[in-house]
Design an enzyme around this catalytic site. Structure first.
Site, mmCIF file in Angstrom:
data_model
loop_
_atom_site.group_PDB
_atom_site.id
_atom_site.type_symbol
_atom_site.label_atom_id
_atom_site.label_comp_id
_atom_site.label_asym_id
_atom_site.label_seq_id
_atom_site.Cartn_x
_atom_site.Cartn_y
_atom_site.Cartn_z
ATOM 1 N N HIS A 66 43.874 44.247 40.187
ATOM 2 C CA HIS A 66 44.012 42.826 39.888
ATOM 3 C C HIS A 66 44.309 42.097 41.197
ATOM 4 C CE1 HIS A 66 44.925 43.068 35.264
ATOM 5 N NE2 HIS A 66 43.638 43.042 35.541
ATOM 6 N N ASP A 68 46.147 39.749 42.276
ATOM 7 C CA ASP A 68 47.489 39.455 42.806
ATOM 8 C C ASP A 68 48.155 40.686 43.412
ATOM 9 O OD1 ASP A 68 47.536 40.261 40.039
ATOM 10 O OD2 ASP A 68 49.656 39.723 39.941
#
Lengths: 313, 313
Positions: A66, A68
């Site tokens: 992901h 982030d």
């Protein structure tokens, strides 16, 4: 005194940054070696601010793909190239990590001026040692998230037991090479007798253990990673009132993180990955301290020292 | 009074960030609309700090596919999705931009909850209007860098000439709809006479022009982009002593940027993209002010206001 291992949170925000929270990344430093866990956007700036952007960084552990946790990696690789790094770097993460880097202009390992070794784990990995040196090893175990995701457990090598000088002298051993032999577990001769380390050298002492569990819902993988850890770093995206949102998004509440810490017999808990909806994570810490008192909130660039627990048996 | 256009540098560092310099990005704001030029890593944090991370951002202009101008884009797109943006966003940049975004997990336009329109320019583009609204247009012209690279010229639509109330009254025109007709360039009837705007409405006034020229060696493209611009933002990676390094890397010295500003007849110059080897860019500004006095150093999050020059002919 054992040398403490230093943990420096670099980004404690959840998926969306705030004015004062960067995205997931955490540095672990021991005796001049630096490991990085996750690499959200901005990690290179935070490493720079922490004084850790350099060739001492030897491995990066990515939990899942992901953004982030990942989008800072191309910039970090590229900047280290511009800074003329020559030392090899190891990247560990899920299958797909290499293909991602190869598709990013300027971040492809082949185009960098230093060797990059990428080790991908498969989504069905159960428990694997993914990195090992003479001083420590790092194991990976699966967590419970929306995409394949691994938590990591950093385990320092055991240290020899405590040396009881009085007992050694009483056994007639002379300080010097014989002390060293005993300390390493060997036997020495004193006149016609043989002296063993038993009663002189205490039980081997385990090294520090740090568990890194994000992003995840409460799960057995996290419990195993955190087993008797000196420090558990755990996903605490939400507070009690958002427990359903936590379940729906495969994250944890701070209290759930604390329950994992308690069940796993961890010594301390550091909460991180706070949703932007919580401007002040102190309230999350208060919820977590009900099941597990030794809870702290991760603060960016505020270093936490970890020393292994002395054997108490 | 014309409404000023606001320029907010978000990252003024060269390829390598420093403790207080982010990577290339610059926001332009006019009447609630926001354009972004380049998007180096960390741009979403800087937009947040500037209060500009929101749906008012309508277009992003990428100069070239080097990481320090690009690596913030996936995170920015992804965060705007998490913030539930619904308004379309336009991305403009070199061929390869779309393939890059499609290869990044979570940043592929198809997977975002808002429409993303990508317009790629070809490397051999000579002069193209790449974005146009009723209020302004943006043109792209080639610069001289190591990879295909375009500079951008933001040109506001012209405004009607000044309205001379006294002259209108003297011609017998009554304030009200007839004033508006004249102001828009139309003719009106006063009794049996026809009154034209000539002598009542001054010459059309040009809107503000801002040129964005990085990364580049001094070149004709930059001169054309900067022609009579109200503000030229130009690559000033190096100082005089590194002029050879500037040439070798297809960058500019601050003095060269100033020479472009002077030759192009620009009104003001804003230097940016400083190499990490210059801790204080004041020395670069001093060199630039020799050929071009109206030079300033871009500072992150310090907004510069641009108003168009009044016609002096």
């Amino acid at each position: 005194m054992p040398i403490p291992t230093e943990i420096t949170p670099l980004g404690v925000g959840g998926a969306v940054p705030t004015r004062d929270r960067h995205l997931s990344a955490l540095a672990l430093r021991r005796e001049g070696r630096v490991l990085l866990f996750d690499c959200g956007e901005g990690t290179q700036f935070q490493l720079l601010r922490a004084g850790l952007l350099g060739s001492r960084l030897e491995a990066v552990f990515i939990t899942h793909l992901h953004g982030d946790h990942l989008f800072g990696l191309p910039g970090l690789l590229s900047t280290m190239g511009l800074l003329e790094r020559s030392r090899p770097l190891t990247l560990i993460g899920p299958k797909g990590l290499e293909a991602y880097l190869c598709s990013v202009p300027g971040a492809s390992p082949e185009g960098l001026p230093y060797p990059v070794h990428i080790r991908e784990w498969a989504a069905d990995t159960v428990d694997a040692t993914v990195y090992e040196t003479e001083a420590f090893r790092v194991r990976a175990l699966p967590l419970d998230h929306r995409v394949p995701c691994m938590g990591y457990r950093y385990e320092e090598a055991s240290r020899p037991g405590r040396f009881n000088v009085g007992a050694a002298r009483a056994a007639g051993v002379t300080p010097g090479p014989d002390f060293e032999t005993l300390a390493r577990g060997g036997r020495v001769r004193v006149g016609s007798r043989e002296v063993s380390p038993e009663g002189i050298v205490g039980p081997e002492r385990r090294g520090a253990v740090v568990a890194y569990c994000l992003d995840t819902a409460p799960c057995n993988g996290a419990r195993r990673l955190a087993h008797r850890a000196d420090l558990l770093i755990h996903d605490a995206t939400f507070g009690d009132e958002d427990i359903e949102r936590a379940a729906a998004t495969h994250h944890s509440t701070a209290r759930q993180a604390a329950e994992i810490a308690r069940e796993a017999g961890a010594r301390r808990l550091l909460l991180t990955h706070f949703s932007a909806r919580y401007p002040d994570p102190a309230a999350l810490a208060a919820e977590a301290r009900q099941p597990f008192e030794a809870t702290d909130v991760a603060e960016e660039l505020v270093t936490v020292r970890v020393t292994p627990q002395e054997a108490t048996a």
